[in-house]
Write an enzyme that holds these catalytic residues in place. Structure first.
Site, PDB file in Angstrom:
ATOM      1  CG  ASP A  49      -1.834   1.317   1.461  1.00  0.00           C
ATOM      2  OD1 ASP A  49      -2.503   1.582   0.381  1.00  0.00           O
ATOM      3  OD2 ASP A  49      -1.472   1.971   2.301  1.00  0.00           O
ATOM      4  CD  GLU A 121      -3.539  -2.122  -1.007  1.00  0.00           C
ATOM      5  OE1 GLU A 121      -3.827  -1.172  -1.137  1.00  0.00           O
ATOM      6  OE2 GLU A 121      -3.656  -2.953   0.042  1.00  0.00           O
TER       7      GLU A 121
END
EC number: 3.1.26.3
Length: 228
Positions: A49, A121
């Site tokens: 992320d 992610e």
């Protein structure tokens, strides 16, 4: 460690050949499949992320050198939000290679926005750890493609766009109704139904009510675009 045929094909779709294949296996392993001998992808998701955010922030600054922070922020949010990540994951068929526990497989985990978004992610983090920042950046920019240049159209969140669609047709604002809540307290799954006055509806599930509302609105918008 040798990769399965599906993971080898997925590696090709990513455009990155892993020096340490174990990183890729870990990246596609959901918590429902973890065990004492098998790590899940949650820590990788946390790192990925942040890598994605840095790449997108850099790219947006480079694309529009005159943009203000107020202009950049909604573009950034549109590019990194879970819906965008899940869309990218679907394009490379990440769901096919996710390692899921039986309960997640039964409940359609390979298609869930949250699992797909978290998974991509984690994959980003795996590439970052395996090949460094430049490798991760190149992959992200390739996978996100023209989203960077068309992001202005997506910068409004889906709920705002759906409300504007309704207002333009003199309909009441959309309503969002929670139809289900499942999972343990530490990992809830909310199901929200977006409803329009004209009878159009769409449902979506996510770990938070806000994310489920956004996904339901986004899905309903796609339905409306298809209908028209």
């Amino acid at each position: 460690m040798k990769l399965s045929g599906d993971l080898k094909a997925f590696q090709e779709r990513l455009g990155h050949r892993f020096a340490d294949p174990a990183l890729l296996v870990r990246a596609v392993t959901h918590a429902s499949m973890s065990s004492a001998n098998r790590d899940d992808n949650q820590r990788l998701e946390f790192l990925g992320d942040r890598v994605l955010g840095l790449v997108m922030a850099e790219a947006l600054l480079a694309l529009d050198t005159g943009a203000t922070e107020g202009q950049l922020a909604p573009r950034f949010n549109a590019l990194v939000r879970k819906e965008a990540c899940a869309d990218v994951a679907r394009e490379i068929d990440l769901g096919k290679v996710l390692k899921l526990g039986r309960s997640e497989m039964i409940s359609g985990g390979r298609r869930k926005m949250a699992l797909l978004g978290d998974g991509i992610e984690a994959v980003i983090a795996a590439v970052y750890l395996d090949g460094g920042f430049d490798a991760a950046k190149a992959m992200i920019l390739r996978l996100w493609g023209n989203r960077l240049t068309t992001v202005e159209d997506d910068a409004r969140d889906a709920k705002t766009a759906l409300q504007e669609w309704a207002q333009a047709r003199k309909l009441s604002p959309p309503k969002y109704v929670q139809t289900d809540r499942s999972g343990p307290d530490h990992a809830p799954l909310f199901t929200i139904e977006a409803r329009l006055e004209n009878g159009e509806t769409s449902r979506a599930s996510a770990p938070s009510k806000r994310a489920a509302e956004q996904e339901a609105a986004s899905t309903l918008l796609r339905q409306l675009e298809t209908d028209t």
